[in-house]
Scaffold this motif. Structure first.
Motif, mmCIF file in Angstrom:
data_model
loop_
_atom_site.group_PDB
_atom_site.id
_atom_site.type_symbol
_atom_site.label_atom_id
_atom_site.label_comp_id
_atom_site.label_asym_id
_atom_site.label_seq_id
_atom_site.Cartn_x
_atom_site.Cartn_y
_atom_site.Cartn_z
ATOM 1 N N VAL A 104 15.924 -6.880 34.790
ATOM 2 C CA VAL A 104 15.543 -8.159 35.405
ATOM 3 C C VAL A 104 16.605 -8.585 36.419
ATOM 4 O O VAL A 104 16.289 -9.017 37.540
ATOM 5 C CB VAL A 104 15.338 -9.247 34.332
ATOM 6 N N ILE A 105 17.889 -8.438 36.040
ATOM 7 C CA ILE A 105 18.970 -8.774 36.975
ATOM 8 C C ILE A 105 18.894 -7.878 38.206
ATOM 9 O O ILE A 105 18.981 -8.351 39.346
ATOM 10 C CB ILE A 105 20.343 -8.633 36.286
ATOM 11 N N ALA A 106 18.683 -6.564 37.984
ATOM 12 C CA ALA A 106 18.564 -5.628 39.109
ATOM 13 C C ALA A 106 17.374 -6.008 39.992
ATOM 14 O O ALA A 106 17.462 -5.963 41.225
ATOM 15 C CB ALA A 106 18.413 -4.202 38.601
ATOM 16 N N GLY A 107 16.256 -6.418 39.370
ATOM 17 C CA GLY A 107 15.074 -6.808 40.133
ATOM 18 C C GLY A 107 15.354 -7.987 41.055
ATOM 19 O O GLY A 107 14.998 -7.970 42.231
ATOM 20 N N PHE A 108 16.045 -9.004 40.524
ATOM 21 C CA PHE A 108 16.381 -10.169 41.364
ATOM 22 C C PHE A 108 17.410 -9.804 42.441
ATOM 23 O O PHE A 108 17.375 -10.342 43.549
ATOM 24 C CB PHE A 108 16.893 -11.326 40.494
ATOM 25 N N PHE A 109 18.319 -8.883 42.111
ATOM 26 C CA PHE A 109 19.292 -8.385 43.101
ATOM 27 C C PHE A 109 18.538 -7.744 44.277
ATOM 28 O O PHE A 109 18.753 -8.099 45.445
ATOM 29 C CB PHE A 109 20.217 -7.372 42.400
ATOM 30 N N PHE A 110 17.621 -6.817 43.960
ATOM 31 C CA PHE A 110 16.869 -6.120 45.009
ATOM 32 C C PHE A 110 15.995 -7.100 45.797
ATOM 33 O O PHE A 110 15.896 -7.015 47.024
ATOM 34 C CB PHE A 110 15.965 -5.036 44.390
ATOM 35 N N TRP A 111 15.343 -8.030 45.086
ATOM 36 C CA TRP A 111 14.430 -8.996 45.725
ATOM 37 C C TRP A 111 15.195 -9.862 46.739
ATOM 38 O O TRP A 111 14.726 -10.116 47.854
ATOM 39 C CB TRP A 111 13.789 -9.854 44.636
#
Ligand SMILES: [Zn+2]
Length: 272
Positions: A104-111
């Motif tokens: 989830v953290i990686a997803g928000f980082f990429f987003w």
């Protein structure tokens, strides 16, 4: 992969698509200083409100055949492209980082990197509040990792102390790029490397630890190739300005997803 995990992976993809739709709103409104929450989306050509059933990521664009239902003006390919990219980045984050909290953290980082990419392409700026929010997410993630020993941030892992690794990465990213910017400004008399890029590398450092250097390397490589091609095609030649943020974002995403593998392969090659 079990059925249960496949469903979670699909949920990551769909959540990414929906966030991508909101990402389009941020990309359009944030640089214009408009509210992100209201009013609802409108057609940029005729100002007609977009109905909820015409606002389903990617699907509505396909069903409407890329045209506004009210005025028939074309809807830019960029909107579904941002949605699809966001969905794919969330899926990649989910599959790489285990479909849990770290993913989830990686997803928000990429987003956030995706949003910054398009704002930089539009305006040649990386807004401080967005870069600052990214840095805060990275720092908070590293603090939680430190306190609870979950090893989420830095995403690249392997740190004896997550918080130290993240802060070191941030200082490394901002320090090295700040040095390059100062050197470049001294030699060329103008800066090709903006303060926005320096701050972005600082924020990325929290998520990448020492791998922030790899993201700078990858970004510079792609940036140089595109820069040379652009300069060769432009009347302004080498004075042609291209935003660097998108290349740093690409470098950051690749470093997070495959950074440790790249370094391992490189070391295996070098040491035979
Ligand atoms: Zn319209």
């Amino acid at each position: 992969m079990t059925t249960e995990l496949a469903l979670v992976a699909i949920a990551f993809f769909v959540f990414g698509l929906l966030l991508g739709s909101f990402g389009n709103v941020v990309i359009w409104r944030f640089p214009r200083g408009e509210s992100l929450s209201s009013p609802g989306s409108r057609c940029p050509a005729c100002d007609a409100p977009v109905r909820w059933y015409d606002n389903i990521p990617v699907v509505s664009w396909l069903l409407l055949r890329a045209r506004c239902r009210s005025c028939g003006e074309p809807i830019a390919t960029r909107y579904p492209a941002v949605e699809l990219l966001s969905g794919l980045l969330w899926l990649a984050a989910g599959l790489t980082f285990g479909l849990g909290g770290q993913a989830v953290i990686a997803g928000f980082f990429f987003w956030t990197l995706l949003i910054l990419t398009f704002i930089d392409l539009d305006t040649m700026r990386l807004p401080n509040p967005i870069v600052g929010a990214l840095a805060l997410l990275g720092f908070a993630g590293a603090t939680v990792s430190q306190v609870t020993s979950v090893d989420w941030v830095p995403l690249t892992g392997g740190d004896a102390s997550p918080l130290l690794g993240a802060v070191f990465g941030a200082l490394l990213g901002a320090g090295i790029s700040g040095g390059i910017a100062a050197l470049y400004a001294g030699v060329r008399g103008r800066s090709g490397f903006g303060m926005g890029d320096v701050k972005l590398l600082g924020a990325m450092g929290f998520f990448l630890g020492p791998y922030v250097l790899l993201s700078l390397f990858i970004g510079s490589l792609f940036g140089a190739v595109v820069g040379i091609v652009t300069a060769a095609r432009s009347e302004n030649g080498l004075a042609t300005k291209i935003p660097f943020g998108p290349f740093l974002a690409l470098g950051g995403i690749l470093a997070a997803l495959v950074g440790p593998e790249i370094v391992r392969m490189y070391l295996a090659l070098v040491t035979g």
